[in-house]
Enzyme design. Structure first.
Site, PDB file in Angstrom:
ATOM      1  N   LYS A   8       0.853  -1.203   0.000  1.00 29.23           N
ATOM      2  CA  LYS A   8       0.000   0.000   0.000  1.00 29.23           C
ATOM      3  C   LYS A   8       0.882   1.244   0.000  1.00 29.23           C
ATOM      4  O   LYS A   8       2.060   1.198   0.368  1.00 29.23           O
ATOM      5  CB  LYS A   8      -0.930   0.041   1.219  1.00 29.23           C
ATOM      6  CG  LYS A   8      -0.247   0.010   2.607  1.00 29.23           C
ATOM      7  CD  LYS A   8       0.227   1.349   3.142  1.00 29.23           C
ATOM      8  CE  LYS A   8       0.875   1.229   4.528  1.00 29.23           C
ATOM      9  NZ  LYS A   8       1.749   2.353   4.875  1.00 29.23           N
ATOM     10  N   ASP A 134      -1.951  -1.715  10.988  1.00 26.15           N
ATOM     11  CA  ASP A 134      -2.207  -1.688   9.544  1.00 26.15           C
ATOM     12  C   ASP A 134      -2.818  -2.984   9.021  1.00 26.15           C
ATOM     13  O   ASP A 134      -3.257  -3.036   7.874  1.00 26.15           O
ATOM     14  CB  ASP A 134      -0.892  -1.479   8.776  1.00 26.15           C
ATOM     15  CG  ASP A 134      -0.490  -0.016   8.720  1.00 26.15           C
ATOM     16  OD1 ASP A 134      -1.239   0.831   9.237  1.00 26.15           O
ATOM     17  OD2 ASP A 134       0.580   0.264   8.154  1.00 26.15           O
TER      18      ASP A 134
HETATM   19  O1  C5P Z   1       0.887  -1.340  15.099  1.00 27.95           O
HETATM   20  P1  C5P Z   1       2.301  -1.456  14.635  1.00 27.95           P
HETATM   21  O2  C5P Z   1       3.045  -2.580  15.297  1.00 27.95           O
HETATM   22  O3  C5P Z   1       2.428  -1.446  13.156  1.00 27.95           O
HETATM   23  O4  C5P Z   1       3.023  -0.093  15.133  1.00 27.95           O
HETATM   24  C1  C5P Z   1       4.400   0.002  15.376  1.00 27.95           C
HETATM   25  C2  C5P Z   1       4.659   1.204  16.291  1.00 27.95           C
HETATM   26  O5  C5P Z   1       4.316   2.418  15.612  1.00 27.95           O
HETATM   27  C3  C5P Z   1       3.821   1.216  17.539  1.00 27.95           C
HETATM   28  O6  C5P Z   1       4.441   0.502  18.577  1.00 27.95           O
HETATM   29  C4  C5P Z   1       3.731   2.704  17.869  1.00 27.95           C
HETATM   30  O7  C5P Z   1       4.908   3.126  18.525  1.00 27.95           O
HETATM   31  C5  C5P Z   1       3.722   3.357  16.488  1.00 27.95           C
HETATM   32  N1  C5P Z   1       2.355   3.693  16.023  1.00 27.95           N
HETATM   33  C6  C5P Z   1       1.704   4.769  16.591  1.00 27.95           C
HETATM   34  N2  C5P Z   1       0.432   5.115  16.160  1.00 27.95           N
HETATM   35  C7  C5P Z   1      -0.183   4.406  15.180  1.00 27.95           C
HETATM   36  C8  C5P Z   1       0.469   3.302  14.567  1.00 27.95           C
HETATM   37  C9  C5P Z   1       1.743   2.970  15.026  1.00 27.95           C
HETATM   38  O8  C5P Z   1       2.246   5.439  17.486  1.00 27.95           O
HETATM   39  N3  C5P Z   1      -1.413   4.768  14.789  1.00 27.95           N
END
Ligand code: C5P
Length: 283
Positions: A8, A134
């Site tokens: 994406k 995501d």
């Molecule tokens: O959810 P995911 O593991 O992809 O996110 C990785 C990191 O990115 C999270 O631990 C967080 O620190 C940050 N993040 C965030 N806000 C979001 C998505 C991700 O702060 N909406």
């Protein structure tokens, strides 16, 4: 069973507020592109095995596909670790690039395993959200408005087809770092108030470009060579440019300065509709 896991781009990404758990409240428009990984999922006696064509890709529980398999095993009523399953990932989506490759692979695994292990597909969005912000988007595909952590989804009418030039710098960026830099920079990195009215741009781009000036150079260069829109995707490091045709994208890429082409990888692809994503999902 084979399943295509599409990458994406974020046509826009606004960071609204920080939520109590440390996550950021977003308003983003996701768009699928044709660049994809391919997962081959088969029954194979013995403990679960995960393999990947890309040696740098972890094949243990650091890989979201591993965690997706564990979650589906439990959802199908089993205890312990998954068995009698082998998944191979043919990796084409660069990693730590803001293209969602790891999340898309996980969503493809969820869809395939729901069929193989007879788990009700209506449970998938919650299982996906627990794996990463995501992942739910990749169950949907196409053009989608994402709110909350990016996991509250409103499917939109597919955006008009565009050709996409992806410029990948030699370095990757961790999502965690990009959001931490955004917080650290404070108001200087925040968008102007009128940004709420605009549907393009990426609020993570200024803090990332401050640490990696190459990002801003690539964005400007893509605009100069004719991209109608150019921006970092997700938390980077990929920068995309949109073009009206494959020829225009190829011409634009050929006209990028040598110093950018020498230190980055360029991929030309095009946007993928929701129907195209679904057609090539697990059958
Ligand atoms: O959810 P995911 O593991 O992809 O996110 C990785 C990191 O990115 C999270 O631990 C967080 O620190 C940050 N993040 C965030 N806000 C979001 C998505 C991700 O702060 N909406």
């Amino acid at each position: 069973m084979t399943s295509h896991a599409f990458a994406k781009i974020n046509l826009s990404l606004r960071v609204l507020t920080i939520r109590p758990g440390g996550y950021h409240e977003l308003r983003t428009i996701f768009q699928s592109i044709q660049l994809h990984d391919t997962l081959t999922i088969r029954r194979a006696r013995g403990p679960f095995r995960l393999a990947c064509s890309e040696p740098a890709c972890p094949t243990d529980r650091r890989n979201l596909v591993w965690r997706a398999a564990g979650a589906m095993w439990r959802a199908s009523g089993h205890a312990g670790s998954p068995r009698d399953l082998a998944i191979h990932i043919t990796k084409r989506i660069p990693m730590a690039a803001g293209l969602g490759g790891g999340s898309s692979d996980a969503a493809a695994a969820l869809r395939a395993l729901a069929k193989m292990w007879r788990v009700d597909a209506r449970r998938l969005p919650d299982i996906a959200a627990a794996l990463g912000a995501d992942v739910p988007y990749f169950l949907e595909g196409g053009t989608v408005l994402g709110l909350g952590r990016g996991d509250v989804l409103y499917p939109l009418v597919d955006a008009p087809r565009s050709w996409v030039a992806l410029v990948l710098p030699a370095f990757g960026i961790s999502t965690k770092d990009a959001f931490a830099w955004f917080d650290r920079d404070g108001p200087v990195a925040r968008r102007p108030p009128d940004a709420f009215a605009r549907d393009t741009g990426n609020d993570l781009q200024p803090p990332v470009a401050r640490r990696h000036p190459e990002i801003a150079r690539i964005v400007s260069a893509l605009r100069r060579v004719g991209a109608s829109q150019a921006s970092m995707t997700g938390s980077g490091s990929t920068v995309f440019g949109l073009f009206p045709s494959r020829a225009a994208a190829a011409r634009g890429v050929a006209n990028l300065p040598d110093r950018i082409r020498q230190v980055s990888t360029v991929v030309i692809t095009r946007t993928a509709t929701r129907a195209e994503c679904r057609r090539l999902a697990a059958k």
